[in-house]
Each structure stands twice: as structure tokens, then as C-alpha cells.
Design a protein around this motif. Structure first.
Motif, PDB file in Angstrom:
ATOM      1  N   ASP A 180       0.799  -1.223   0.000  1.00 26.60           N
ATOM      2  CA  ASP A 180       0.000   0.000   0.000  1.00 26.60           C
ATOM      3  C   ASP A 180       0.834   1.276   0.000  1.00 26.60           C
ATOM      4  OD1 ASP A 180      -2.323  -1.634   0.226  1.00 26.60           O
ATOM      5  OD2 ASP A 180      -1.910  -1.826   2.371  1.00 26.60           O
ATOM      6  N   HIS A 181       1.993   1.219   0.625  1.00 19.66           N
ATOM      7  CA  HIS A 181       2.786   2.446   0.769  1.00 19.66           C
ATOM      8  C   HIS A 181       4.235   2.071   1.058  1.00 19.66           C
ATOM      9  CE1 HIS A 181       3.633   6.606   1.801  1.00 19.66           C
ATOM     10  NE2 HIS A 181       4.181   6.218   2.938  1.00 19.66           N
ATOM     11  N   THR A 182       5.140   2.779   0.419  1.00 27.04           N
ATOM     12  CA  THR A 182       6.568   2.628   0.698  1.00 27.04           C
ATOM     13  C   THR A 182       7.136   4.020   0.921  1.00 27.04           C
ATOM     14  OG1 THR A 182       6.652   0.727  -0.802  1.00 27.04           O
ATOM     15  CG2 THR A 182       8.766   1.676  -0.126  1.00 27.04           C
ATOM     16  N   GLU A 183       7.862   4.170   2.014  1.00 29.27           N
ATOM     17  CA  GLU A 183       8.428   5.487   2.337  1.00 29.27           C
ATOM     18  C   GLU A 183       9.843   5.323   2.859  1.00 29.27           C
ATOM     19  OE1 GLU A 183       7.573   9.146   5.439  1.00 29.27           O
ATOM     20  OE2 GLU A 183       5.937   7.821   4.877  1.00 29.27           O
ATOM     21  N   CYS A 208       1.111   0.574  -4.341  1.00 26.64           N
ATOM     22  CA  CYS A 208       2.015   1.711  -4.140  1.00 26.64           C
ATOM     23  C   CYS A 208       2.725   2.022  -5.461  1.00 26.64           C
ATOM     24  CB  CYS A 208       3.024   1.330  -3.060  1.00 26.64           C
ATOM     25  SG  CYS A 208       4.514   2.320  -3.013  1.00 26.64           S
ATOM     26  N   TYR A 254       5.594   3.366  -6.114  1.00 30.16           N
ATOM     27  CA  TYR A 254       7.004   2.986  -6.100  1.00 30.16           C
ATOM     28  C   TYR A 254       7.150   1.477  -6.308  1.00 30.16           C
ATOM     29  CZ  TYR A 254      11.742   2.057  -4.647  1.00 30.16           C
ATOM     30  OH  TYR A 254      13.041   1.605  -4.613  1.00 30.16           O
TER      31      TYR A 254
END
Length: 93
Positions: A39-42, A75, A77
Motif C-alpha cells: 500500500d505504501h513505501t516510504e 504503491c 514505487y
């Protein structure tokens, strides 16, 4: 760099640490017993350029392979990494 998997119920995080400081995080959600979405990469600013994000995605791929699961890269990325990496196609949902 150490990457830990913290999983609770249907959600989880891969957390990258450098010298006991969080460098980045990848968040995922189980969609069913055999499929999860990224869902999300940071990556925190001071750790950019160290391939932290790519290592987090690789950790998710290894986890999927070990658990006979597929990945939905929601996501942007992660989606870009999957599009560039033919070796990850076996876990792509």
C-alpha cells in the motif's frame, strides 16, 4: 541495514533500520489467505539514495515466496519496481 516484519491481523509493515534508526517502511495489507497488497513505501530523507525502498520491496517479495503468496503493488514505487524487475513476476497477482 536490518529489516523487520511487524504483522498484526490483516496488516503489516516491513521496517528498515540503520544503526537502530528507522530508515524506511513498507506497509501491506492481506487481501485473502494467498494475496497481499503493498500500500505504501516510504524512505526517510536522510536515507534516500541507499536503496532502502528497493530492499523493502525485495523483502516483501521474499516474504511472498516463503508464504506461497502473490502481491498486488498498489504503491506507485512498488509498482515501478515490479515493472522493471522480471525476476519478481512470479509473485505478481
Amino acid at each position: 541495514m536490518e529489516i523487520k516484519n511487524i504483522e498484526t491481523d490483516q496488516r503489516g509493515n516491513f521496517v528498515a533500520e540503520v544503526e537502530n534508526s528507522e530508515a524506511g517502511i513498507l506497509e501491506y495489507t492481506w487481501q485473502n489467505d494467498h494475496e497481499f497488497s503493498i500500500d505504501h513505501t516510504e524512505v526517510h530523507e536522510e536515507y534516500r539514495g541507499m536503496s532502502v525502498g528497493k530492499k523493502l520491496v525485495l523483502e516483501a517479495v521474499d516474504y511472498a515466496r516463503k508464504n506461497d503468496a502473490k502481491i498486488v503493488p498498489n504503491c506507485p514505487y512498488a509498482k515501478a519496481i515490479f515493472e522493471k524487475t522480471i525476476a519478481f513476476q512470479d509473485v505478481l497477482a
